[in-house]
Design a protein around this motif. Structure first.
Motif, PDB file in Angstrom:
ATOM      1  N   SER A 199       0.809  -1.221   0.000  1.00 55.13           N
ATOM      2  CA  SER A 199       0.000   0.000   0.000  1.00 55.13           C
ATOM      3  C   SER A 199       0.844   1.273   0.000  1.00 55.13           C
ATOM      4  O   SER A 199       0.370   2.341  -0.369  1.00 55.13           O
ATOM      5  N   GLU A 200       2.115   1.158   0.384  1.00 53.36           N
ATOM      6  CA  GLU A 200       3.007   2.330   0.435  1.00 53.36           C
ATOM      7  C   GLU A 200       3.937   2.404  -0.776  1.00 53.36           C
ATOM      8  O   GLU A 200       4.724   3.348  -0.902  1.00 53.36           O
ATOM      9  N   LEU A 201       3.846   1.419  -1.666  1.00 56.77           N
ATOM     10  CA  LEU A 201       4.854   1.284  -2.715  1.00 56.77           C
ATOM     11  C   LEU A 201       4.814   2.390  -3.752  1.00 56.77           C
ATOM     12  O   LEU A 201       5.860   2.967  -4.091  1.00 56.77           O
ATOM     13  N   PHE A 202       3.646   2.722  -4.289  1.00 53.22           N
ATOM     14  CA  PHE A 202       3.586   3.722  -5.356  1.00 53.22           C
ATOM     15  C   PHE A 202       4.182   5.045  -4.876  1.00 53.22           C
ATOM     16  O   PHE A 202       4.992   5.673  -5.569  1.00 53.22           O
ATOM     17  N   SER A 203       3.796   5.454  -3.688  1.00 54.36           N
ATOM     18  CA  SER A 203       4.302   6.708  -3.117  1.00 54.36           C
ATOM     19  C   SER A 203       5.818   6.652  -2.936  1.00 54.36           C
ATOM     20  O   SER A 203       6.523   7.628  -3.207  1.00 54.36           O
ATOM     21  N   ALA A 204       6.341   5.507  -2.500  1.00 51.99           N
ATOM     22  CA  ALA A 204       7.782   5.352  -2.299  1.00 51.99           C
ATOM     23  C   ALA A 204       8.548   5.449  -3.617  1.00 51.99           C
ATOM     24  O   ALA A 204       9.645   6.008  -3.686  1.00 51.99           O
ATOM     25  N   LEU A 205       7.951   4.922  -4.689  1.00 54.67           N
ATOM     26  CA  LEU A 205       8.567   5.027  -6.017  1.00 54.67           C
ATOM     27  C   LEU A 205       8.511   6.464  -6.533  1.00 54.67           C
ATOM     28  O   LEU A 205       9.474   6.983  -7.105  1.00 54.67           O
ATOM     29  N   GLU A 206       7.365   7.091  -6.312  1.00 59.23           N
ATOM     30  CA  GLU A 206       7.139   8.453  -6.795  1.00 59.23           C
ATOM     31  C   GLU A 206       8.090   9.457  -6.136  1.00 59.23           C
ATOM     32  O   GLU A 206       8.567  10.399  -6.768  1.00 59.23           O
ATOM     33  N   THR A 207       8.401   9.240  -4.860  1.00 55.21           N
ATOM     34  CA  THR A 207       9.259  10.160  -4.102  1.00 55.21           C
ATOM     35  C   THR A 207      10.724   9.724  -4.096  1.00 55.21           C
ATOM     36  O   THR A 207      11.552  10.320  -3.407  1.00 55.21           O
ATOM     37  N   ASN A 208      11.034   8.670  -4.863  1.00 50.39           N
ATOM     38  CA  ASN A 208      12.395   8.125  -4.944  1.00 50.39           C
ATOM     39  C   ASN A 208      12.920   7.604  -3.609  1.00 50.39           C
ATOM     40  O   ASN A 208      14.135   7.542  -3.394  1.00 50.39           O
ATOM     41  N   GLU A 227       3.994   4.745 -14.528  1.00 51.27           N
ATOM     42  CA  GLU A 227       3.990   6.205 -14.369  1.00 51.27           C
ATOM     43  C   GLU A 227       5.216   6.693 -13.591  1.00 51.27           C
ATOM     44  O   GLU A 227       5.602   7.860 -13.704  1.00 51.27           O
ATOM     45  N   VAL A 228       5.807   5.786 -12.784  1.00 53.08           N
ATOM     46  CA  VAL A 228       6.919   6.196 -11.910  1.00 53.08           C
ATOM     47  C   VAL A 228       8.150   5.295 -12.074  1.00 53.08           C
ATOM     48  O   VAL A 228       9.083   5.376 -11.278  1.00 53.08           O
ATOM     49  N   GLN A 229       8.157   4.440 -13.106  1.00 55.45           N
ATOM     50  CA  GLN A 229       9.291   3.550 -13.357  1.00 55.45           C
ATOM     51  C   GLN A 229       9.658   3.577 -14.841  1.00 55.45           C
ATOM     52  O   GLN A 229       8.779   3.594 -15.698  1.00 55.45           O
ATOM     53  N   LYS A 291       3.355   2.542 -23.068  1.00 57.71           N
ATOM     54  CA  LYS A 291       3.293   3.523 -21.976  1.00 57.71           C
ATOM     55  C   LYS A 291       4.673   4.088 -21.634  1.00 57.71           C
ATOM     56  O   LYS A 291       4.833   4.827 -20.664  1.00 57.71           O
ATOM     57  N   GLY A 292       5.683   3.693 -22.425  1.00 57.68           N
ATOM     58  CA  GLY A 292       6.988   4.334 -22.306  1.00 57.68           C
ATOM     59  C   GLY A 292       8.058   3.581 -21.542  1.00 57.68           C
ATOM     60  O   GLY A 292       9.171   4.084 -21.378  1.00 57.68           O
ATOM     61  N   MET A 293       7.764   2.380 -21.083  1.00 57.00           N
ATOM     62  CA  MET A 293       8.787   1.635 -20.351  1.00 57.00           C
ATOM     63  C   MET A 293       9.795   1.013 -21.316  1.00 57.00           C
ATOM     64  O   MET A 293       9.440   0.573 -22.403  1.00 57.00           O
ATOM     65  N   GLN A 294      11.066   1.008 -20.912  1.00 54.67           N
ATOM     66  CA  GLN A 294      12.115   0.333 -21.685  1.00 54.67           C
ATOM     67  C   GLN A 294      12.232  -1.091 -21.143  1.00 54.67           C
ATOM     68  O   GLN A 294      12.505  -1.284 -19.956  1.00 54.67           O
ATOM     69  N   ILE A 295      12.033  -2.076 -22.017  1.00 53.22           N
ATOM     70  CA  ILE A 295      11.935  -3.470 -21.576  1.00 53.22           C
ATOM     71  C   ILE A 295      13.098  -4.286 -22.133  1.00 53.22           C
ATOM     72  O   ILE A 295      13.438  -4.190 -23.306  1.00 53.22           O
ATOM     73  N   ASN A 296      13.704  -5.074 -21.244  1.00 52.67           N
ATOM     74  CA  ASN A 296      14.751  -5.997 -21.685  1.00 52.67           C
ATOM     75  C   ASN A 296      14.518  -7.368 -21.060  1.00 52.67           C
ATOM     76  O   ASN A 296      13.927  -7.484 -19.981  1.00 52.67           O
ATOM     77  N   GLN A 297      14.947  -8.397 -21.766  1.00 48.93           N
ATOM     78  CA  GLN A 297      14.810  -9.781 -21.294  1.00 48.93           C
ATOM     79  C   GLN A 297      16.153 -10.232 -20.731  1.00 48.93           C
ATOM     80  O   GLN A 297      17.189 -10.091 -21.380  1.00 48.93           O
ATOM     81  N   LEU A 298      16.141 -10.757 -19.501  1.00 47.89           N
ATOM     82  CA  LEU A 298      17.366 -11.271 -18.911  1.00 47.89           C
ATOM     83  C   LEU A 298      17.788 -12.539 -19.662  1.00 47.89           C
ATOM     84  O   LEU A 298      16.986 -13.458 -19.849  1.00 47.89           O
TER      85      LEU A 298
END
Length: 339
Positions: A199-208, A227-229, A291-298
């Protein structure tokens, strides 16, 4: 006059008696309300499956049982809901098996890095004797496990760099679940692992506060982490199940028929949820690219390096869940793969 008064009095008594009977009848048919908590939003795979479960319960019970599906962690994060369900303050929930490890140590088996190669292996183990054996352990702690849903294979997102090799993990502040196996795994891989409730994750990502996180495609989409990654690395490092549970205190007070309604509805919702989750996951990568994410396969060679690095973590999991259970799982998987 006396006859009239006597008739009136009798009519009044009859009316009162009828009213009391009607009230009692109305009370008898009042549906049993079941609060069913979950963590993601209503538009997620978890939300859709919760709706299927609620509809199946109401239909099978003829309206005598009604499920109030309450999402978006409105009843609290998984750990808080688990305690409410154990105490009987909440009837049911669906949540991560990873946050149950502190309650039932055998649940740590599902956190083993690279345990399953594909969803077919996961289904067979979870729905078979091993999955049931672990689920039954919950009853000792005040919970009744009904079925496993699919969260899915977990992948990494972050804002620092693509994860193309083991060394790219170094120093990344990575949110992980409040679970020792996840903490130890990502520390071993070089990340700065930080436990946080979902529940706290999005905010933690948004605020770095954290640089990244790890979750299946569906959760990345439904929670709008795009939106934040910036970077998504397809690692499939852990297959993560969800589990539908009831309060044992509450469950023990249900009739045999009521329990059957709930178990049948849970199985129906599980089958829907897995199909829905897999269909959505198949489309998610394309959605996240747009949506703008850069995706790579390990690369497989790098996945193997990570697996080798985590050998000690796997040994710890085996010790924690018990060598008999660990060996039974490994032997079952070996037989399946040989076919």
């Amino acid at each position: 006059m006396q006859t009239f008064l006597r008739r009136t009095a009798l009519a009044t008594v009859a009316a009162l008696a009828l009213g009391a009977t009607g009230a009692a009848f109305a009370q008898d048919i009042k549906p049993r309300i079941i609060r069913f908590g979950y963590g993601l939003n209503e538009q997620s795979n978890q939300g859709r499956a919760s709706k299927v479960f609620a509809q199946a319960v109401e239909k099978a019970s003829g309206g005598k049982m009604k499920v109030r599906a309450i999402g978006a962690s409105a009843l609290g994060p998984d750990v808080q809901m688990q305690q409410a369900v154990i105490g009987g303050a909440q009837e049911m929930m669906v949540g991560s098996t990873a946050t149950l490890v502190g309650i039932t140590k055998e649940m740590a088996l599902w956190d083993t890095p690279f345990l399953f190669n594909n969803v077919q292996e996961a289904d067979a183990i979870l729905d078979g004797p091993i999955g049931q054996k672990i689920m039954d352990k919950l009853q000792e702690k005040g919970l009744v496990g009904l079925v496993y849903w699919e969260n899915g294979f977990r992948n990494l997102t972050n804002n620092k760099r693509p994860i193309t090799k083991l060394e790219d993990m170094d120093g990344i502040k990575l949110r992980v679940m409040q679970n020792e196996v996840f903490l130890n795994s990502f520390k071993t891989l070089g990340a700065n692992a930080i436990p946080l409730p979902f529940s706290e994750l999005f905010s933690a990502l948004e605020t770095n506060t954290v640089d990244g996180q790890e979750n299946p495609f569906n959760t990345i989409v439904s929670s709008k982490f795009y939106e934040v990654q910036k970077y998504l690395s397809v690692t499939n490092h852990v297959y993560s199940p969800w589990i539908v549970m009831a309060s044992k205190k509450w469950w023990d007070g249900l009739s045999k028929d009521e329990r059957k309604v709930l178990l049948d509805a849970a199985i129906q919702s599980r089958d829907f949820e897995r199909k829905d989750t897999r269909e959505e996951a198949a489309k998610a990568m394309a959605d996240l690219k747009t949506k703008g994410m850069q995706i790579n396969q390990l690369a497989p060679t790098e996945a193997a390096r990570m697996r080798d690095k985590l050998t000690k973590v796997n040994a710890q999991v085996a010790a924690n869940v018990g060598m008999d259970l660990w060996q039974e799982t490994q032997n079952t998987l070996t037989k399946m793969r040989s076919k």
